[in-house]
Enzyme design. Structure first.
Site, PDB file in Angstrom:
ATOM      1  N   GLN A  55      25.722  81.707  24.520  1.00 24.58           N
ATOM      2  CA  GLN A  55      26.800  80.789  24.892  1.00 24.58           C
ATOM      3  C   GLN A  55      27.931  81.492  25.640  1.00 24.58           C
ATOM      4  O   GLN A  55      28.781  80.820  26.223  1.00 24.58           O
ATOM      5  CB  GLN A  55      27.361  80.083  23.652  1.00 24.58           C
ATOM      6  CG  GLN A  55      26.358  79.130  23.012  1.00 24.58           C
ATOM      7  CD  GLN A  55      26.945  78.441  21.809  1.00 24.58           C
ATOM      8  OE1 GLN A  55      26.940  78.986  20.717  1.00 24.58           O
ATOM      9  NE2 GLN A  55      27.489  77.248  22.001  1.00 24.58           N
ATOM     10  N   CYS A 112      28.189  70.949  19.609  1.00 25.53           N
ATOM     11  CA  CYS A 112      27.918  72.284  20.150  1.00 25.53           C
ATOM     12  C   CYS A 112      28.994  72.612  21.176  1.00 25.53           C
ATOM     13  O   CYS A 112      29.313  71.778  22.019  1.00 25.53           O
ATOM     14  CB  CYS A 112      26.540  72.293  20.809  1.00 25.53           C
ATOM     15  SG  CYS A 112      26.112  73.880  21.527  1.00 25.53           S
ATOM     16  N   LEU A 113      29.556  73.825  21.111  1.00 28.70           N
ATOM     17  CA  LEU A 113      30.617  74.207  22.040  1.00 28.70           C
ATOM     18  C   LEU A 113      30.117  74.219  23.481  1.00 28.70           C
ATOM     19  O   LEU A 113      30.925  74.102  24.407  1.00 28.70           O
ATOM     20  CB  LEU A 113      31.186  75.580  21.662  1.00 28.70           C
ATOM     21  CG  LEU A 113      31.881  75.651  20.294  1.00 28.70           C
ATOM     22  CD1 LEU A 113      32.339  77.069  19.998  1.00 28.70           C
ATOM     23  CD2 LEU A 113      33.060  74.685  20.219  1.00 28.70           C
ATOM     24  N   HIS A 155      21.406  75.972  13.515  1.00 30.35           N
ATOM     25  CA  HIS A 155      21.871  75.603  14.861  1.00 30.35           C
ATOM     26  C   HIS A 155      22.012  76.864  15.727  1.00 30.35           C
ATOM     27  O   HIS A 155      21.544  76.901  16.875  1.00 30.35           O
ATOM     28  CB  HIS A 155      23.221  74.873  14.739  1.00 30.35           C
ATOM     29  CG  HIS A 155      23.851  74.505  16.046  1.00 30.35           C
ATOM     30  ND1 HIS A 155      24.061  73.198  16.437  1.00 30.35           N
ATOM     31  CD2 HIS A 155      24.329  75.270  17.056  1.00 30.35           C
ATOM     32  CE1 HIS A 155      24.629  73.194  17.637  1.00 30.35           C
ATOM     33  NE2 HIS A 155      24.807  74.429  18.038  1.00 30.35           N
ATOM     34  N   GLU A 156      22.651  77.914  15.170  1.00 28.49           N
ATOM     35  CA  GLU A 156      22.881  79.139  15.946  1.00 28.49           C
ATOM     36  C   GLU A 156      21.576  79.877  16.219  1.00 28.49           C
ATOM     37  O   GLU A 156      21.382  80.396  17.320  1.00 28.49           O
ATOM     38  CB  GLU A 156      23.885  80.051  15.223  1.00 28.49           C
ATOM     39  CG  GLU A 156      25.267  79.442  14.986  1.00 28.49           C
ATOM     40  CD  GLU A 156      25.870  78.780  16.211  1.00 28.49           C
ATOM     41  OE1 GLU A 156      25.631  79.247  17.340  1.00 28.49           O
ATOM     42  OE2 GLU A 156      26.567  77.752  16.045  1.00 28.49           O
ATOM     43  N   HIS A 159      19.813  78.556  19.159  1.00 27.64           N
ATOM     44  CA  HIS A 159      20.346  79.014  20.447  1.00 27.64           C
ATOM     45  C   HIS A 159      19.620  80.266  20.939  1.00 27.64           C
ATOM     46  O   HIS A 159      19.469  80.465  22.148  1.00 27.64           O
ATOM     47  CB  HIS A 159      21.840  79.356  20.325  1.00 27.64           C
ATOM     48  CG  HIS A 159      22.755  78.188  20.556  1.00 27.64           C
ATOM     49  ND1 HIS A 159      22.775  77.492  21.737  1.00 27.64           N
ATOM     50  CD2 HIS A 159      23.693  77.608  19.761  1.00 27.64           C
ATOM     51  CE1 HIS A 159      23.697  76.529  21.664  1.00 27.64           C
ATOM     52  NE2 HIS A 159      24.261  76.573  20.480  1.00 27.64           N
TER      53      HIS A 159
END
Ligand SMILES: [Zn+2]
Length: 206
Positions: A55, A112-113, A155-156, A159
């Protein structure tokens, strides 16, 4: 912050070692600890609960996450600064998740950012997981987490394999947000063009 549409968010990230030097595009090489500190700061500033290296444009297997006291989710308009509510923060290198409670939980809203402004309930996540990882000192560790924290870790970890939470919802959800997602993709393209121009100037020594 890399946004939806950025190819780095779709790559499978590479393993790393605690003593590696990392180069975030647009910056000088940094230690893993420096990158982790920047990621934690970025996460707090954005009122996030987790942030993965892709990210910030770095395709390596590292993420940061945080557990807050009282409300686990961000609480806008909170008088106490967010950072003063931190119970624990985590920096995980090469995390490997093992499901310890297969029961799926869909109750929390997920966002999500890298996909700003879009929040959805119903992302199925295992209720409890065990995470094996390396810490910043290069030490192997194992932690168990359930409920909200288990969801954050899943979630992470996604990624790091190029998976976004929208991928885990029915395709109609992505379709419903078509306009919003197109706008985010446009922003992402502008950012990548600016970054490429900046890199060209830097290499030319301007
Ligand atoms: Zn995310």
């Amino acid at each position: 912050m890399r946004l939806y549409g950025d190819p780095v968010l779709r790559r499978k990230a590479k393993p790393l070692q605690a003593n590696d030097l990392l180069t975030v595009p647009g910056f000088e090489p940094q230690t893993v600890r420096q990158v982790a500190d920047t990621m934690l700061e970025t996460m707090f500033e954005a009122h996030g609960v987790g942030l993965a290296a892709p990210q910030i444009g770095l395709p390596v297997r590292m993420f940061v996450a945080v557990e807050y006291e009282d409300d686990e989710e961000e609480n806008e308009g909170q008088e106490k600064p967010l950072k003063s509510r931190v119970l624990r923060d985590f920096v995980m290198l090469n995390p490997v998740l093992k499901v310890i409670d297969k029961k799926k939980d869909r109750s929390y809203q997920e966002g999500c950012l890298s996909i700003p402004g879009i929040y959805e309930e119903g992302v199925p996540r295992a209720r409890a997981v065990q995470v094996s990882y390396t810490d910043l000192d290069g030490v192997s560790r194992v932690i168990e987490a359930d409920d909200f924290l288990a969801r954050v870790f899943q979630h992470e970890a996604d990624h790091l394999d190029g998976v976004l939470f929208l991928d885990r919802l029915p395709a109609e959800v992505t379709e419903d947000y078509r306009k919003e997602l197109l706008a985010i993709q446009q922003k992402s393209r502008t950012f990548l063009n600016d970054l490429a121009a900046h890199e060209r100037q830097r290499k030319a020594g301007l």
